[in-house]
Design an enzyme around this catalytic site. Structure first.
Site, PDB file in Angstrom:
ATOM      1  N   SER A 224       0.804  -1.228   0.000  1.00 28.83           N
ATOM      2  CA  SER A 224       0.000   0.000   0.000  1.00 28.83           C
ATOM      3  C   SER A 224       0.836   1.277   0.000  1.00 28.83           C
ATOM      4  O   SER A 224       0.277   2.376  -0.045  1.00 28.83           O
ATOM      5  CB  SER A 224      -0.949   0.009   1.200  1.00 28.83           C
ATOM      6  OG  SER A 224      -1.774  -1.127   1.178  1.00 28.83           O
TER       7      SER A 224
ATOM      8  N   HIS B   4       2.925   4.035   8.112  1.00 27.02           N
ATOM      9  CA  HIS B   4       1.862   4.088   9.108  1.00 27.02           C
ATOM     10  C   HIS B   4       2.280   4.921  10.316  1.00 27.02           C
ATOM     11  O   HIS B   4       3.462   4.973  10.664  1.00 27.02           O
ATOM     12  CB  HIS B   4       1.524   2.671   9.584  1.00 27.02           C
ATOM     13  CG  HIS B   4       0.912   1.821   8.513  1.00 27.02           C
ATOM     14  ND1 HIS B   4      -0.409   1.912   8.161  1.00 27.02           N
ATOM     15  CD2 HIS B   4       1.457   0.878   7.697  1.00 27.02           C
ATOM     16  CE1 HIS B   4      -0.665   1.048   7.182  1.00 27.02           C
ATOM     17  NE2 HIS B   4       0.457   0.416   6.875  1.00 27.02           N
TER      18      HIS B   4
ATOM     19  N   SER C 242       6.974   0.772   6.796  1.00 25.58           N
ATOM     20  CA  SER C 242       7.060   1.825   7.814  1.00 25.58           C
ATOM     21  C   SER C 242       8.218   1.576   8.776  1.00 25.58           C
ATOM     22  O   SER C 242       8.759   2.505   9.358  1.00 25.58           O
ATOM     23  CB  SER C 242       5.766   1.886   8.626  1.00 25.58           C
ATOM     24  OG  SER C 242       4.637   1.759   7.809  1.00 25.58           O
TER      25      SER C 242
ATOM     26  N   CYS D  24       4.445   4.082 -25.530  1.00 25.89           N
ATOM     27  CA  CYS D  24       5.889   4.233 -25.311  1.00 25.89           C
ATOM     28  C   CYS D  24       6.658   2.927 -25.426  1.00 25.89           C
ATOM     29  O   CYS D  24       7.876   2.951 -25.604  1.00 25.89           O
ATOM     30  CB  CYS D  24       6.155   4.893 -23.961  1.00 25.89           C
ATOM     31  SG  CYS D  24       5.579   3.910 -22.567  1.00 25.89           S
TER      32      CYS D  24
END
Lengths: 491, 428
Positions: free
Chosen positions: A48, A52, A343, A445
């Site tokens: 993700s 955090h 994190s 591309c």
């Protein structure tokens, strides 16, 4: 025989690269060994991309300790090695009284850990902060220190800085065998055999298999798949990381901005045995759409760019991190680094450095010449018109846009190919500069990128892969055309 | 530091729309500049080396490059300024275009009128959320077409195609001619979404099966595509369990529709319609005065001939705007066109001027195929004009020139496609 390495780090994810950069401060001969052609290709690639705040992991866990310590470390590192990172803040969204109890619990945990947080019940204020949030929102737990990050930029930055400070990098070299000798280990990595006094096992979902090679596998890793859908830039504005109330196994399906201005929904969480299967499924995609719509009902699915999945490396020790000197002398496990691993990566690197100091006989003299600063390559997006005009004058390739969705120039692509960890594949260019990551999925591309890679690397276009060997993009020339490297000026 | 260029009409895009618009405006005496991102003019026509172009406009059958070349040759006779290898990075509502190219750096093109002619891009696997792995060997049909026809490379050897759009059908044949095996074309709709002639000439003639009401439900393979799974779908496009078929292949092509490419338009604050193209008035003028749109950036066309004709109108209208030609009094509130029964969208989306009676061209597409239809033009709850159509199909755009009389027209014009019950009864 070559002089043995003091430290061999197995695994070029964000954990391995953080450790490599951390130990590069010391007069140690270190090598980072990576199975794939690039860093950040497995778990670091499919997550993700959140730093955090640190209130969520259970009290007393190593995860909680590492996250709380790791979160504040990103500001300094960002100044040193330059990556995209922004503290946008997170919301945990409550819809009913039951949820409110959970919010309170989370906030108590935040208070205990000295993490700034606030429960906002003023719906008007919530709507101003997050205009598209579901109308039936009752309250949110706002944690301003949560941030979003570009995991590739972070990991590449760490690896490049480690390299600049003398760490050797070995790519496309899966570790297949480790022999323990009296004075260290012999590692078979791809075609190479290496000697190392200390091994740090940061092999992600494969950490148990690597540990098993020396009998240090007092744990297992189960991959837990998370699926995502990425939306186009400006498809729907989302300002904060939006979490639902967490479930016992995960933080739930969230809606989240990316550092590049896109929005994603996901992930779900499904355990599997296969360590390679990162396929998405209809059922999974439907699950995350349903989940995302609870938080943000108006998700415009027709603005989807891509769906993808990543694997979390979950340990059998209550899912907590395993960061320890193993029973095998000089073999350190850094395993089960699932969420909040990103994190925690900097705190983990710190901890691992201490473990190596305390559990091995390596001497940790600091380098006089250690340079914490890494300059990223020059980017069009950071230039104003005057600088760009000057850049084009000096080097015309700055004036040629190759990727129209993300506005990337030929000069940037050539630079990415010739940097220390030079891009040799389409995916390496993608994660450095974003061509093929935008709304056209590389439709425009790709032919140009293949030609530029062919020219700069003096390789046949048919030899240019998407990522690993066997992923070459085109199979052959059409009839009657000779196959040779492309050498033109206008791709 | 930037170079300033002054012109009457600036055209973004040098494909078929940009070429025709430029020629028409230039013929009338305007100073015209074309900004083209590729190294040559012609746009996507240059990679469409098959024939079938020009039947309407030239009354003869040409290949894509031949069709483009006709306009490029005419352009040589004009003094239209052409900027190749030049990418537009910004467009402002006051009609200043910022572009960049390797030779001249940053260009600021100040124009009295701007014509958007950027064309479209292909809808991708990601946009329709097809699940599975993400190995090498997944292409849009147009990218595969470019690789084969322009670059001379084969995307793969055993191919499955999703979507029966025209590019997908054309590429099925092209791949076979280059020695690849095309296993199947799957189409989620219950009918072929490309032109009938392409279905016959590209699939039937080469014994390539077309599976209607089918879609890809999984893509397997780690480095390279190894196989795809195709399933039958129900009327809601949901895959039906137990209908899965596995195809061993190394390549998947997606030919699942085109999307007008309007990121630049959004920068000027232009409003877009459900077409993904700008909403325009009867002069093909967007919501920003003096910025016009034509060709596939406005609405996806099935024939380039229609693109040319539409672009000529845009060139003419932009010229009139640049010379301050009066259009008569502007309505206080525009008359909106409303897609009614079995109509997907309508261009133009609004009528801005209607002092006297005038003829307006409407183009639109049906949502689903039908036959023996009556097309009704309705305003003030009255049918003010109607046309018969024997066969209608979403892949074929409907174009009608309709006379609008201010006395008959209210706030809205609705277009309905209705079944001609009498005719159907007769046939039954």
């Amino acid at each position: 025989m070559m002089k043995p390495y003091d430290i061999a780090i197995i695994g070029g994810g964000v954990i391995g690269c953080s450790i490599a950069r951390w130990v590069s401060k010391y007069r140690l001969k270190t090598i980072l060994i990576e199975k794939h052609a690039d860093v950040a290709t497995e778990t670091t690639k499919g997550n993700s991309a959140i730093i955090h705040a640190g209130y969520a992991s259970s009290e007393g866990s190593l995860q909680s300790e590492m996250n709380v310590k790791g979160n504040p470390m990103f500001d300094q590192l960002q100044k040193e090695i330059n990556f995209d990172f922004k503290r946008v803040g997170s919301f945990v969204v409550a819809f009913n009284d039951e949820d409110m109890k959970d919010l309170q619990k989370e906030q108590n945990q935040a208070d205990k850990r000295n993490i700034p947080s606030e429960i906002i019940t003023d719906i008007k204020r919530i709507k101003i902060m997050e205009p598209n949030i579901a109308d039936n929102v009752k309250a949110v737990l706002y944690a301003p220190s949560a941030g979003i990050i570009w995991p590739f930029g972070l990991t590449i930055g760490l690896a490049e800085n480690a390299y600049d400070n003398g760490v050797d990098l070995l790519f496309s070299s899966p570790v297949t065998e480790i022999q323990q000798k009296s004075n260290g280990f012999i590692i078979q990595a791809g075609q190479k055999q290496l000697n190392a006094k200390v091994i740090i096992n940061a092999a992600g979902v494969y950490a148990d298999e690597i540990a098993r090679m020396v009998g240090a596998d007092n744990f297992t890793i189960t991959p837990r798949k998370g699926e995502y859908i990425l939306m186009d830039r400006n498809a729907i504005p989302v300002n904060h990381i939006l979490f639902p109330i967490p479930t016992p196994v995960s933080k739930g399906i969230l809606v989240c901005p990316t550092i590049e201005g896109h929005t994603f929904i996901g992930p779900n969480s499904n355990a599997q045995n296969d360590k390679e299967d990162v396929s998405t499924t209809s059922a999974g995609l439907n699950e995350i759409i349903r989940g995302g719509r609870k938080l943000l009902p108006s998700i415009p699915l027709r603005k989807a760019i891509a769906n993808f999945a990543g694997l979390r490396a979950v340990s059998d020790r209550d899912g907590d991190f395993i960061i320890e000197a193993s029973e095998v002398e000089n073999f350190i496990n850094v395993a089960g680094i699932c969420s909040p691993g990103l994190s925690s990566c900097l705190a983990i690197a710190d901890l691992v450095t201490d473990i190596v100091k305390n559990h091995t006989t390596l001497s940790f003299g600091e380098k006089d010449s250690w340079n914490p600063i890494r300059f990223p390559q020059q980017r069009l997006k950071d230039m104003n018109e005057d600088t760009l005009a000057q850049a084009i004058k000096n080097r015309p390739e700055w004036g040629r846009v190759i990727c129209r969705c993300e506005t990337v120039t030929e000069a940037e692509i050539i630079d990415a190919i010739h940097r220390p960890i030079g891009a040799t594949t389409l995916d390496m260019i993608k994660v450095r500069l974003r061509p093929r990551m935008g709304r056209c999925n590389g439709g425009f591309c790709t032919p140009k990128l293949l030609k530029i890679l062919s020219r700069e690397l003096d390789k046949l276009v048919t030899e240019i892969p998407k990522n690993d060997e066997g992923s070459e993009m085109v199979t052959d020339r059409t009839k009657f055309i000779e196959n040779k490297p492309w050498k033109g000026e206008t791709p | 530091m930037s170079e300033i260029i002054d012109t009457d009409i600036a055209i973004i895009g040098g494909g078929p729309a940009g070429l025709a618009a430029a020629l028409n405006a230039s013929k009338r005496g305007a100073r015209v500049a074309i900004i083209e991102r590729d190294f040559e003019l012609g746009g996507i026509l240059q990679q469409c080396i098959h024939n079938g172009f020009g039947l309407t406009y030239f009354k003869e059958e040409l290949t894509g490059p031949e069709y483009a070349q006709r306009f490029m040759d005419l352009l040589k006779e004009t003094n239209v300024q052409i900027f190749l290898d030049s990418m537009v990075i910004d467009l402002s509502a006051d009609k200043i275009i910022t572009a960049m190219n390797p030779e001249r750096g940053i260009l600021k093109i100040h124009a009295k009128a701007v014509i958007l002619a950027m064309g479209c891009r292909e809808r991708t696997r990601g946009a329709i959320n097809v699940p599975g792995m993400r190995p090498a060997g997944i292409y849009t049909a147009g990218t595969a077409q470019r690789l084969i026809n322009m670059e001379g490379y084969m995307p793969g050897k055993r191919v499955v195609i999703l979507g029966s759009g025209d590019i997908g059908l054309i590429m099925a044949r092209r791949l076979v001619l280059e020695g690849a095996k095309v296993l199947v074309v799957a189409e989620v709709l219950p009918y072929c979404s490309g032109l009938v002639r392409n279905f016959v000439q590209c699939l039937q003639d080469y014994d390539i099966p077309l599976y209607l009401s089918h879609t890809i439900t999984d893509i397997k393979g780690k480095e390279r595509v190894k196989s795809v799974i195709i399933s039958k779908v129900d009327e809601n496009w949901m895959p039906i369990k137990g209908t899965e078929k596995v195809y061993e292949c190394d390549t998947v092509l997606f030919s699942v529709g085109l999307i007008p490419e309007n990121e630049i338009s959004l920068k000027a604050g232009i409003k877009l319609d459900i077409t993904n193209g700008p909403t325009v008035n009867e002069y093909l003028e967007t919501t920003v005065p003096g910025i016009f749109a034509c060709g596939n950036v406005l609405q996806v066309h099935d024939l380039v001939d229609w693109v040319t004709l539409e672009a000529e109108r845009a060139g003419e209208n932009a010229y009139a705007y640049s010379t301050n030609t009066s259009r008569g009094g502007k309505l206080l509130e525009p008359i909106l066109t409303v897609p009614g029964e079995n109509v997907g969208y309508i261009v133009p989306q609004r009528i801005d001027y209607l002092q006297d009676s005038k003829i307006v061209q409407f183009s639109f597409r049906p949502k689903s195929p039908d036959k023996n239809c009556i097309i009704e033009f309705v305003s003030n709850e009255k049918v003010f004009d109607k046309r018969k159509a024997k066969h209608i199909i979403p892949s074929e755009m409907l174009i009608y020139k309709i006379k609008l009389n201010p006395e008959e027209i209210g706030e809205k014009i609705t277009i309905n496609i209705k079944k001609n019950l009498k005719k159907s009864k007769e046939e039954a």
